[in-house]
Design a protein around this motif. Structure first.
Motif, PDB file in Angstrom:
ATOM      1  N   ILE A   8       0.827  -1.218   0.000  1.00 30.78           N
ATOM      2  CA  ILE A   8       0.000   0.000   0.000  1.00 30.78           C
ATOM      3  C   ILE A   8       0.860   1.267   0.000  1.00 30.78           C
ATOM      4  O   ILE A   8       0.631   2.164  -0.822  1.00 30.78           O
ATOM      5  N   PRO A   9       1.877   1.385   0.871  1.00 29.76           N
ATOM      6  CA  PRO A   9       2.705   2.598   0.808  1.00 29.76           C
ATOM      7  C   PRO A   9       3.422   2.767  -0.530  1.00 29.76           C
ATOM      8  O   PRO A   9       3.522   3.881  -1.046  1.00 29.76           O
ATOM      9  N   SER A  10       3.885   1.679  -1.115  1.00 27.48           N
ATOM     10  CA  SER A  10       4.563   1.769  -2.411  1.00 27.48           C
ATOM     11  C   SER A  10       3.594   2.186  -3.503  1.00 27.48           C
ATOM     12  O   SER A  10       3.930   2.995  -4.375  1.00 27.48           O
ATOM     13  N   LEU A  11       2.392   1.650  -3.451  1.00 26.84           N
ATOM     14  CA  LEU A  11       1.365   2.021  -4.415  1.00 26.84           C
ATOM     15  C   LEU A  11       1.028   3.505  -4.296  1.00 26.84           C
ATOM     16  O   LEU A  11       0.951   4.212  -5.303  1.00 26.84           O
ATOM     17  N   LEU A  12       0.860   3.977  -3.078  1.00 28.77           N
ATOM     18  CA  LEU A  12       0.561   5.395  -2.863  1.00 28.77           C
ATOM     19  C   LEU A  12       1.720   6.284  -3.311  1.00 28.77           C
ATOM     20  O   LEU A  12       1.505   7.326  -3.930  1.00 28.77           O
TER      21      LEU A  12
END
Length: 183
Positions: free
Chosen positions: A135-139
């Motif tokens: 999720i953090p990488s996607l964001l």
């Protein structure tokens, strides 16, 4: 005496083309010079060197605490330590030579984009151990593509999802690196 292999009038065409290309290059250079923020001066150059030197020292101390190991059996801090040493050396060189350089730009609105990039990286580092890397990488990818890179919504979403999926396959599945993750 004329060269029979050259058609008449070939040299003037070549000279005209070269002149046109030079005029276009001069025009583009003038546009770039107008768009570039003004030079910040030697104090800014030295301040940047001191900040990066502090980052390098902080990184070296932190990575040394992780343990360097040996070259044949590297510890978790070996590569961060090596990168920190490179940062320290380059910062020291900039500190010595910085006064004479003219490539530092004053802070402007575009400098905020760099700050946003840095803040999102810090956010990624903070969220990584808590909710995994997906999720953090996607964001991070989405914010960088959409808001910093001005990509379209569709391409930002598609590229972000594909890049994180590729990172997952490469690092988790193939290389079996123990990243914190949701899946």
């Amino acid at each position: 005496m004329t060269d029979p292999a050259k058609p008449p009038g070939a040299e003037p065409e070549h000279a005209a083309l070269a002149t046109d290309l030079q005029e276009e290059a001069d025009r583009l250079q003038a546009e770039l010079d107008e768009a570039r923020p003004p030079h910040a001066g030697p104090i800014s150059q030295i301040a940047a060197a001191v900040v990066t030197l502090a980052v390098g020292v902080f990184g070296a101390v932190g990575s040394y605490a992780l343990g360097l190991g040996k070259l044949t059996q590297p510890g978790p801090g070996l590569w961060p330590f090596a990168i920190s040493v490179v940062i320290i050396v380059l910062s020291a060189v900039l500190l010595v030579t910085g006064r004479g350089l003219q490539d530092t730009e004053r802070f402007s609105r575009s400098s905020l984009l760099t700050a946003v990039g840095l803040v999102t990286l810090v956010g990624l580092a903070a969220l990584l151990p808590v909710i995994g890397f997906e999720i953090p990488s996607l964001l991070l990818m989405f914010i960088w593509l959409r808001f910093l890179g001005k990509e379209s919504w569709r391409s930002s979403i598609v590229i972000s999802i594909c890049a994180v999926a590729a990172f997952y396959v490469l690092f988790v599945v193939l290389l079996q690196i123990p990243l914190p993750r949701l899946i």
